[in-house]
Design a protein around this motif. Structure first.
Motif, mmCIF file in Angstrom:
data_model
loop_
_atom_site.group_PDB
_atom_site.id
_atom_site.type_symbol
_atom_site.label_atom_id
_atom_site.label_comp_id
_atom_site.label_asym_id
_atom_site.label_seq_id
_atom_site.Cartn_x
_atom_site.Cartn_y
_atom_site.Cartn_z
ATOM 1 N N ASP A 91 51.737 12.211 76.483
ATOM 2 C CA ASP A 91 52.257 10.956 76.216
ATOM 3 C C ASP A 91 53.933 11.013 76.022
ATOM 4 N N GLY A 92 54.940 10.434 76.745
ATOM 5 C CA GLY A 92 56.137 10.421 76.733
ATOM 6 C C GLY A 92 56.689 10.105 75.186
ATOM 7 N N ARG A 93 55.917 9.483 74.409
ATOM 8 C CA ARG A 93 56.260 9.113 73.338
ATOM 9 C C ARG A 93 55.921 10.198 72.181
ATOM 10 N N LEU A 94 55.362 11.403 72.484
ATOM 11 C CA LEU A 94 55.283 12.446 71.766
ATOM 12 C C LEU A 94 56.887 12.795 71.148
ATOM 13 N N PRO A 95 57.123 12.883 69.932
ATOM 14 C CA PRO A 95 58.459 13.216 69.737
ATOM 15 C C PRO A 95 58.944 14.702 69.957
ATOM 16 N N TYR A 138 62.337 12.254 76.314
ATOM 17 C CA TYR A 138 63.024 11.237 76.710
ATOM 18 C C TYR A 138 64.281 11.076 76.971
ATOM 19 N N GLU A 171 54.507 14.824 83.272
ATOM 20 C CA GLU A 171 55.912 14.513 82.759
ATOM 21 C C GLU A 171 56.849 14.946 83.682
#
Lengths: 224, 321
Positions: A13-17, A21, A150
């Motif tokens: 998930d691209g929202r994993l910090p 991004y 990714e």
């Protein structure tokens, strides 16, 4: 693949910090140099990236996962130096280690595992991805697929900020790439238990050239 | 089939069947396909008591002809030096064609210096009966030895199916400068399937390992992440033990070329270009950036007027180190 699907979605998930991004996967300097200007050019860029640097990262993630599953953490240092040799651009080596450090920090916090403490301070991102996948109970093919996802989703998300493009066109290209990513993940997993020196390496000269130009800019939207 | 110079290819058109005159002179040397050629050549050098380099073994076979030579172009590291061994690789037959299997072993003995050049560009063509061609080059450079390797471009012609595999093993204290140039098809022609791999290790540690795959079987290589619309791609690898304690700075000296440190005592010049002449200019410009003794002392060819604007100005890349 019924087992672990939710864990794989978490990892990919691209929202994993983990800082992904902030990177355009080389798209920012490529657009600036005029080498990509439309949806067709972007799709070719994404395919080329998946087939070269994306595939190499997937192979090393799969190999790291395979070694972590059998608790052979000592074998990861050979993967580190072989991946260095397969990343001719010093900027891209540094980006990979930055992303690796950030992913390591997130994973050690959200899902602690004794392997994470043995990886050093700045391991390559594919190596961390492989070890993290193993810690989540996933296998080499999952690690490969997460990193392939990714490698195309990152620049695709950046495209909307870098060029005039319909987001539906961007995601149509990603949809067309799904079979390719599955195929590449299968191929990467097939190499997982090969000796580090024999792992494949597919070069992308324009990505190396673009990365070295990009790092010399004073003002830029993305870190790479 | 060999051409006299890489430039000639951009103005000369070959038909895919132009290799036929070669057939009568070929002998089957154990290869599987009828008419396919297997050639194995060996070259060794050693240093004598006066530190002069001498050729030990000079074994040619079939398509691979090795002969002692004079300097061909201005040489990095060895320019005008007389005590080094110079050998030229020439073509004994056209090819490689599909089905052919070539191998070259080079052993640069401890303390010796070898300069290996090539008589002409190598044109890789499809074979009369299909099949894949192979060329394997294994290089060993001993302790304190120097290998200067300046081959001509490899041209991947339409329809070829070729696997090029180069392995270079450097002992600690060895020096290297090697160039590789690939032309993606002849003039206005798409390349066939062509895979070229270069692996360089130094003191048993990997320094550089890259493969380039182009042709109908490879995907995405025409994209802007790999080679784009360029017709030529190449690199120079330089290794110097002096760089163990710190390599020269990175330089993005051209919009399509960079000079960058490898993970070890080595530097890479990487470039893409529309054609072989501009590729050679960009690669040479990268080596010039390293200064003496890497920069050949003869004046470099100036960039033609139309390309000068692409050169990145000095102020833009000084901060890139």
């Amino acid at each position: 693949m019924a087992q672990g699907q939710a864990a794989l979605l978490l990892l990919a998930d691209g929202r994993l910090p983990a800082g992904g991004y902030a990177h355009s996967g080389g798209l920012e300097p490529t657009v600036q140099a005029g080498r990509v200007s439309d949806a067709a050019g972007l799709e070719q860029f994404l395919v080329g990236r998946a087939e070269t640097t994306g595939f190499v990262a997937a192979v090393f993630a799969a190999a790291a996962c395979e070694r972590a599953v059998r608790d052979d953490i000592a074998a990861l240092s050979a993967l580190e130096s072989e991946l260095d040799a397969r990343t001719p651009s010093p900027e891209l080596r540094s980006v990979s280690r930055t992303l690796g450090r950030q992913l390591l920090r997130v994973m050690s916090t959200i899902h602690p595992h004794p392997h994470f403490a043995l990886l050093g301070t700045a391991p390559h991102q594919p190596v961390v991805m492989g070890v993290a996948a193993a810690a989540l109970g996933l296998g080499p093919r999952d690690a490969a697929l997460a990193i392939l996802h990714e490698s195309v989703a990152g620049p695709a998300a950046a495209a909307a900020k870098l060029m005039r493009i319909d987001p539906f066109d961007v995601h149509a290209a990603l949809a067309r790439a799904t079979e390719r990513l599955d195929r590449l993940a299968d191929a990467a997993a097939n190499h997982a238990d090969a000796p580090a020196s024999e792992l494949p390496s597919r070069g992308a000269p324009l990505s190396d050239i673009a990365a070295e130009h990009h790092r010399s800019w004073n003002v830029r939207l993305f870190a790479s | 089939m060999y051409a006299s110079s890489p430039r000639e290819h951009s103005s000369h058109k070959y038909s895919p069947h132009e290799h036929s005159p070669r057939e009568p002179v070929r002998r089957d040397q154990g290869a599987r396909r009828p008419g396919a050629m297997s050639s194995r050549a060996v070259l060794t050098t050693e240093a004598d008591v006066l530190a002069r380099s001498r050729v030990g073994v000079l074994r040619s076979q079939g398509a691979l002809v090795l002969r002692p030579a004079h300097p061909k172009e201005s040489e990095p590291l060895t320019h005008r030096r007389r005590e080094v061994a110079r050998v030229m690789l020439a073509a004994g037959a056209a090819g490689p064609l599909g089905g052919d299997d070539y191998s070259l072993d080079v052993h640069v003995g401890a303390g010796s210096t070898l300069v290996l050049t090539e008589a002409s560009a190598m044109l890789v063509l499809p074979g009369p009966c299909g099949g894949r061609s192979h060329m394997r080059i294994n290089v060993y450079v001993g302790e304190g030895a120097t290998f200067v390797w300046l081959p001509e471009p490899i041209i991947a012609a339409r329809g070829c199916d070729h696997e090029h595999d180069v392995r270079v093993r450097l002992e600690r204290g060895a020096r290297l400068v090697m160039r590789e140039e690939t032309l993606l098809g002849r003039h206005r022609e798409p390349p066939g399937d062509f895979r070229t791999t270069l692996r360089v290790t130094h003191d048993d540690t990997p320094l550089y390992h890259q493969q380039l795959c182009v042709g109908p079987q490879a995907d995405g290589w025409r994209g802007a992440a790999v080679v784009g619309e360029n017709g030529a791609v190449g690199s120079i690898i330089a290794v110097d033990p002096a760089w163990e304690s710190g390599a020269p700075a990175t330089s993005a000296f051209h919009s399509s070329a960079i000079l960058a440190p490898l993970p070890g005592p080595g530097m890479l010049v990487s470039a893409v270009a529309p054609d072989s002449l501009q590729l050679r200019r960009r690669l040479s410009a990268g080596l010039d950036t390293l200064g003496a003794p890497w920069a050949p002392r003869d004046a470099p060819l100036p960039e033609p007027e139309g390309h000068r604007d692409e050169v990145v100005s000095e102020t833009e890349h000084t901060g890139a180190g």
